[in-house]
Design a protein around this motif. Structure first.
Motif, PDB file in Angstrom:
ATOM      1  N   UNK A 119       0.836  -1.198   0.000  1.00 25.31           N
ATOM      2  CA  UNK A 119       0.000   0.000   0.000  1.00 25.31           C
ATOM      3  C   UNK A 119       0.871   1.248   0.000  1.00 25.31           C
ATOM      4  N   UNK A 120       1.901   1.252   0.823  1.00 20.87           N
ATOM      5  CA  UNK A 120       2.833   2.387   0.864  1.00 20.87           C
ATOM      6  C   UNK A 120       3.423   2.623  -0.519  1.00 20.87           C
ATOM      7  N   UNK A 121       3.858   1.576  -1.185  1.00 22.65           N
ATOM      8  CA  UNK A 121       4.452   1.724  -2.520  1.00 22.65           C
ATOM      9  C   UNK A 121       3.459   2.308  -3.514  1.00 22.65           C
ATOM     10  N   UNK A 122       2.228   1.837  -3.492  1.00 19.35           N
ATOM     11  CA  UNK A 122       1.204   2.365  -4.406  1.00 19.35           C
ATOM     12  C   UNK A 122       0.932   3.834  -4.088  1.00 19.35           C
ATOM     13  N   UNK A 123       0.840   4.155  -2.811  1.00 14.09           N
ATOM     14  CA  UNK A 123       0.599   5.537  -2.389  1.00 14.09           C
ATOM     15  C   UNK A 123       1.708   6.469  -2.880  1.00 14.09           C
ATOM     16  N   UNK A 124       2.930   6.018  -2.830  1.00 10.01           N
ATOM     17  CA  UNK A 124       4.053   6.869  -3.216  1.00 10.01           C
ATOM     18  C   UNK A 124       4.259   6.970  -4.721  1.00 10.01           C
ATOM     19  N   UNK A 125       3.801   5.993  -5.467  1.00  5.71           N
ATOM     20  CA  UNK A 125       4.071   5.984  -6.912  1.00  5.71           C
ATOM     21  C   UNK A 125       2.890   6.405  -7.779  1.00  5.71           C
ATOM     22  N   UNK A 126       1.723   6.548  -7.206  1.00  7.52           N
ATOM     23  CA  UNK A 126       0.546   6.929  -7.985  1.00  7.52           C
ATOM     24  C   UNK A 126       0.451   8.455  -8.061  1.00  7.52           C
TER      25      UNK A 126
END
Length: 142
Positions: A119-126
């Motif tokens: 979730x953190x990765x998606x939040x940072x890359x979207x």
């Protein structure tokens, strides 16, 4: 990216894992506490994260607790913060895509650690989609 992070005792374990994950990914991370799993009052650690993001000192913030609800509520009390409470990858994608969220709230008791990191990765890359959503962001800020 410069990221501010904070948690209460119930989010402490995942916070530590997220900090390591972010640093391994090359991000600059400031830990606003708490620094153990001893019981604390979460606003003491969440509000400074939100204020740092609102001030522009950090590009994004991450706050954690048992459910993430109180943390999201606290962060959203700070003008200029749009904190999204996320529980899966799609909620993380949409909070950025449609809401331009600048703070992510996670509940350690609501998901496994692997999911939290994803979730953190998606939040940072979207990226924020803009368009029709921009008018809504302006309405929120009015």
């Amino acid at each position: 990216m410069k990221i501010a992070i904070g948690s209460d005792h119930a989010g402490f374990r995942y916070k530590q894992a997220i900090i390591q994950h972010l640093r391994e990914g090359g991000h600059e991370v400031k830990d606003f506490g708490t620094h153990s799993d001893e019981a604390v009052d979460y606003p003491k650690f969440i509000r400074p994260v939100a204020e740092a993001v609102a001030a522009g000192t950090y590009e994004r913030g991450i706050v954690l607790g048992g459910s993430g609800n109180g943390e999201a509520i606290t962060a959203n009390r700070v003008k200029g913060v749009r904190c999204g409470l996320c529980w899966n990858l799609e909620s993380a994608r949409l909070t950025r895509l449609h809401n331009d969220a600048n703070v992510l709230s996670l509940g350690e008791r609501m998901m496994d650690q692997e999911t939290a990191l994803k979730i953190v990765d998606v939040f940072l890359t979207t990226a924020f989609e803009g368009g029709r959503h921009l008018a809504r962001i302006h309405q929120i800020d009015e």
